[in-house]
Design an enzyme around this catalytic site. Structure first.
Site, PDB file in Angstrom:
ATOM      1  CG  HIS A 183       6.790   4.471 -31.235  1.00 27.93           C
ATOM      2  ND1 HIS A 183       8.159   4.298 -31.339  1.00 27.93           N
ATOM      3  CD2 HIS A 183       6.546   5.750 -31.596  1.00 27.93           C
ATOM      4  CE1 HIS A 183       8.720   5.415 -31.761  1.00 27.93           C
ATOM      5  NE2 HIS A 183       7.765   6.312 -31.919  1.00 27.93           N
ATOM      6  CG  HIS A 196       1.472   7.163 -10.365  1.00 25.29           C
ATOM      7  ND1 HIS A 196       0.938   7.670  -9.213  1.00 25.29           N
ATOM      8  CD2 HIS A 196       0.558   7.439 -11.339  1.00 25.29           C
ATOM      9  CE1 HIS A 196      -0.239   8.223  -9.474  1.00 25.29           C
ATOM     10  NE2 HIS A 196      -0.480   8.094 -10.756  1.00 25.29           N
TER      11      HIS A 196
END
Length: 197
Positions: A126, A135
């Site tokens: 979250h 990446h």
């Protein structure tokens, strides 16, 4: 119609995702002009031959700096590729050109930038902010409230604890455990992660 920019191993995974989603891919561009056919697709020429059109594109190149260079140079429309087994919170926001591989999880109120790669079975919890061209490698674990700057590369199996900030264009080594902030343009490895001298 979707066209790939780049014909390599990373493009194979993106193509699989698109085809599994019954999306039509009409060809690819690659500066290696010796590649005339890729997984049944025909070459459309080099990247410099791309012109604005109604087609959608995905930059299917794994190197962050090359994706950034191409995205900053071209004025074309982009789409996303999201594997059907990925788990995305409804409150997640994912930028154009980003790809989400099989088994990846993105939890509540996280923001994913443009042209990012969320690789196989990575986990983003979250309230994370992932800037453009990042990446996140396979099986990396990004816990809650983490900030990852533009172009950073998080190695396979790395763990970043809550609230840590990763500077832009940094590299987190495979399996590293990051317990403190990382400066931009820094390579860190180990457990706990430390800058590579």
């Amino acid at each position: 119609m979707i066209k790939l920019i780049g014909a390599s191993g990373h493009a194979k995974v993106i193509l699989d995702i698109l085809l599994q989603g019954n999306l039509e891919v009409s060809g690819f561009y690659d500066d290696n002009l010796s590649i005339q056919e890729f997984k049944g697709l025909k070459s459309r020429g080099s990247v410099s031959q791309i012109t604005p059109s109604q087609d959608l594109h995905i930059i299917s190149i794994g190197v962050n700096s090359i994706r950034a260079k191409i995205a900053n140079r071209l004025s074309v429309s982009y789409t996303m590729a999201i594997h059907s087994s990925a788990v995305l919170s409804p409150s997640t926001n994912i930028g154009e050109g980003s790809v989400v591989m099989a088994g990846a999880v993105v939890n509540a109120d996280s923001v994913i930038g443009k042209h990012c790669i969320l690789n196989t079975q990575c986990s983003i919890d979250h309230d994370c902010i992932i800037e453009d061209f990042v990446h996140i490698s396979p099986n990396a674990c990004i816990t809650g409230g983490v900030y990852i700057g533009e172009g950073a590369h998080i190695g396979a199996g790395a763990v970043i604890i809550p609230g840590v900030k990763i500077g832009s264009w940094s590299t987190i080594g495979a399996g590293a455990v990051v317990i403190r902030d990382v400066e931009p343009n820094t390579v860190v490895v180990g457990n706990p992660a430390k800058p590579l001298k």
